[in-house]
Design a protein around this motif. Structure first.
Motif, mmCIF file in Angstrom:
data_model
loop_
_atom_site.group_PDB
_atom_site.id
_atom_site.type_symbol
_atom_site.label_atom_id
_atom_site.label_comp_id
_atom_site.label_asym_id
_atom_site.label_seq_id
_atom_site.Cartn_x
_atom_site.Cartn_y
_atom_site.Cartn_z
ATOM 1 N N GLU A 187 -53.531 72.060 39.569
ATOM 2 C CA GLU A 187 -52.675 71.277 38.681
ATOM 3 C C GLU A 187 -51.929 70.219 39.490
ATOM 4 O O GLU A 187 -51.471 70.477 40.604
ATOM 5 N N THR A 188 -51.846 69.017 38.933
ATOM 6 C CA THR A 188 -51.100 67.936 39.568
ATOM 7 C C THR A 188 -50.062 67.428 38.572
ATOM 8 O O THR A 188 -49.992 67.927 37.443
ATOM 9 N N ASN A 189 -49.243 66.468 38.981
ATOM 10 C CA ASN A 189 -48.145 66.045 38.098
ATOM 11 C C ASN A 189 -48.343 64.645 37.537
ATOM 12 O O ASN A 189 -47.411 64.038 37.028
ATOM 13 N N ARG A 190 -49.570 64.127 37.633
ATOM 14 C CA ARG A 190 -49.876 62.810 37.071
ATOM 15 C C ARG A 190 -51.235 62.851 36.392
ATOM 16 O O ARG A 190 -52.069 63.704 36.689
ATOM 17 N N PHE A 191 -51.478 61.873 35.505
ATOM 18 C CA PHE A 191 -52.812 61.722 34.935
ATOM 19 C C PHE A 191 -53.831 61.573 36.062
ATOM 20 O O PHE A 191 -53.557 60.913 37.068
ATOM 21 N N VAL A 192 -55.004 62.150 35.871
ATOM 22 C CA VAL A 192 -56.059 62.077 36.887
ATOM 23 C C VAL A 192 -57.133 61.098 36.417
ATOM 24 O O VAL A 192 -57.759 61.304 35.375
ATOM 25 N N THR A 193 -57.343 60.016 37.181
ATOM 26 C CA THR A 193 -58.333 59.009 36.784
ATOM 27 C C THR A 193 -59.518 58.917 37.740
ATOM 28 O O THR A 193 -60.458 58.183 37.472
ATOM 29 N N GLY A 194 -59.485 59.632 38.833
ATOM 30 C CA GLY A 194 -60.596 59.630 39.782
ATOM 31 C C GLY A 194 -60.341 60.707 40.811
ATOM 32 O O GLY A 194 -59.181 61.079 41.050
ATOM 33 N N VAL A 195 -61.417 61.239 41.391
ATOM 34 C CA VAL A 195 -61.305 62.325 42.363
ATOM 35 C C VAL A 195 -62.260 62.070 43.515
ATOM 36 O O VAL A 195 -63.401 61.632 43.302
ATOM 37 N N THR A 196 -61.817 62.349 44.760
ATOM 38 C CA THR A 196 -62.729 62.293 45.901
ATOM 39 C C THR A 196 -62.227 63.217 47.005
ATOM 40 O O THR A 196 -61.024 63.496 47.100
ATOM 41 N N TRP A 197 -63.162 63.700 47.802
ATOM 42 C CA TRP A 197 -62.864 64.465 49.018
ATOM 43 C C TRP A 197 -63.314 63.649 50.218
ATOM 44 O O TRP A 197 -64.378 63.016 50.188
ATOM 45 N N VAL A 198 -62.532 63.677 51.295
ATOM 46 C CA VAL A 198 -62.946 63.036 52.540
ATOM 47 C C VAL A 198 -62.303 63.776 53.705
ATOM 48 O O VAL A 198 -61.084 63.966 53.737
ATOM 49 N N GLU A 199 -63.133 64.254 54.607
ATOM 50 C CA GLU A 199 -62.679 64.959 55.807
ATOM 51 C C GLU A 199 -61.658 66.056 55.480
ATOM 52 O O GLU A 199 -60.613 66.175 56.110
ATOM 53 N N GLY A 200 -61.963 66.849 54.466
ATOM 54 C CA GLY A 200 -61.112 67.962 54.091
ATOM 55 C C GLY A 200 -59.888 67.601 53.287
ATOM 56 O O GLY A 200 -59.072 68.469 52.976
ATOM 57 N N GLU A 201 -59.746 66.326 52.927
ATOM 58 C CA GLU A 201 -58.602 65.875 52.135
ATOM 59 C C GLU A 201 -59.021 65.645 50.689
ATOM 60 O O GLU A 201 -60.070 65.036 50.430
#
Length: 215
Positions: A133-147
């Protein structure tokens, strides 16, 4: 929390026949972006549009190293990028309220826009493995180097946010210029994020902060 202003490295487009840019992904050579009724491939070196696939493409896009995945209303479609053929379809966890899409750790990660959640799902069945769960609308998602990063866009404010994948706590915020929104997000695996920018019909390259200590 780390906070900075976005450094836009490049703007691509607008592209012929493209009014909105939704999901964005990168296959190592080409940037793919969803524009409602098709998926488009672009050369990030030249900005030239290369080809398109006719498929419903209203939200997030992902690439697993071999196949494209595309959110299409309440489904996720697995697509052969060379032929454009749909190979499989699974249910989307948000039932049509889904946004970003990413591939990492052998699974798909799906943003649920207004519910402010990111789901990790089984790419074969669509079963939800865990939810962040996050506290803002989600408009895109990505992973990079464990982040784990996600885009957000509410009103005139838009950001790229790095969050703790266990707790959803915001660790870093990259603030976009006023009036510039993020409608899709993907990392190139290095120093750039590729971002869709909604109704502008453009794709942006934004610098990813380098926090490695100097040698």
């Amino acid at each position: 929390m780390i906070r900075s202003a976005a450094e836009i490295l490049h703007e691509y487009g607008p592209f012929p026949g493209v009014e909105d840019v939704h999901g964005v992904t990168f296959d190592g050579r080409r940037v793919w972006f969803a524009s409602g009724d098709r998926l488009n491939a672009m050369d990030p070196a030249s900005g030239q549009a290369l080809r398109s696939i006719d498929v419903v493409a209203h939200a997030g896009t992902a690439f697993d190293g071999q196949h494209l995945f595309q959110l299409a209303e309440d489904r996720i479609k697995k697509i052969d990028p060379e032929t454009g053929r749909v190979l499989a379809t699974i249910p989307a966890p948000g039932g049509g309220g889904d946004s970003g899409l990413a591939w990492a750790e052998g699974t798909l990660w799906v943003g649920q826009y207004r519910d402010r959640k990111i789901h990790q799902i089984d790419p074969e069945t669509g079963a939800i493995l865990r939810t962040i769960e996050t506290n803002r609308f989600v408009t895109g998602v990505t992973w990079v180097e464990g982040e784990l990063w996600h885009g957000t866009w509410e009103g005139d404010e838009s950001e790229l946010r790095r969050i703790d994948p266990r707790t959803g706590k915001v660790l870093e915020r990259i603030e976009m210029p006023p009036g510039v929104g993020v409608s899709g997000l993907e990392s190139d695996g290095g120093g750039r994020f590729f971002c869709g920018s909604g109704r502008s019909g453009k794709v942006m390259a934004v610098r990813r902060p380098d926090r490695r200590p100097p040698r």
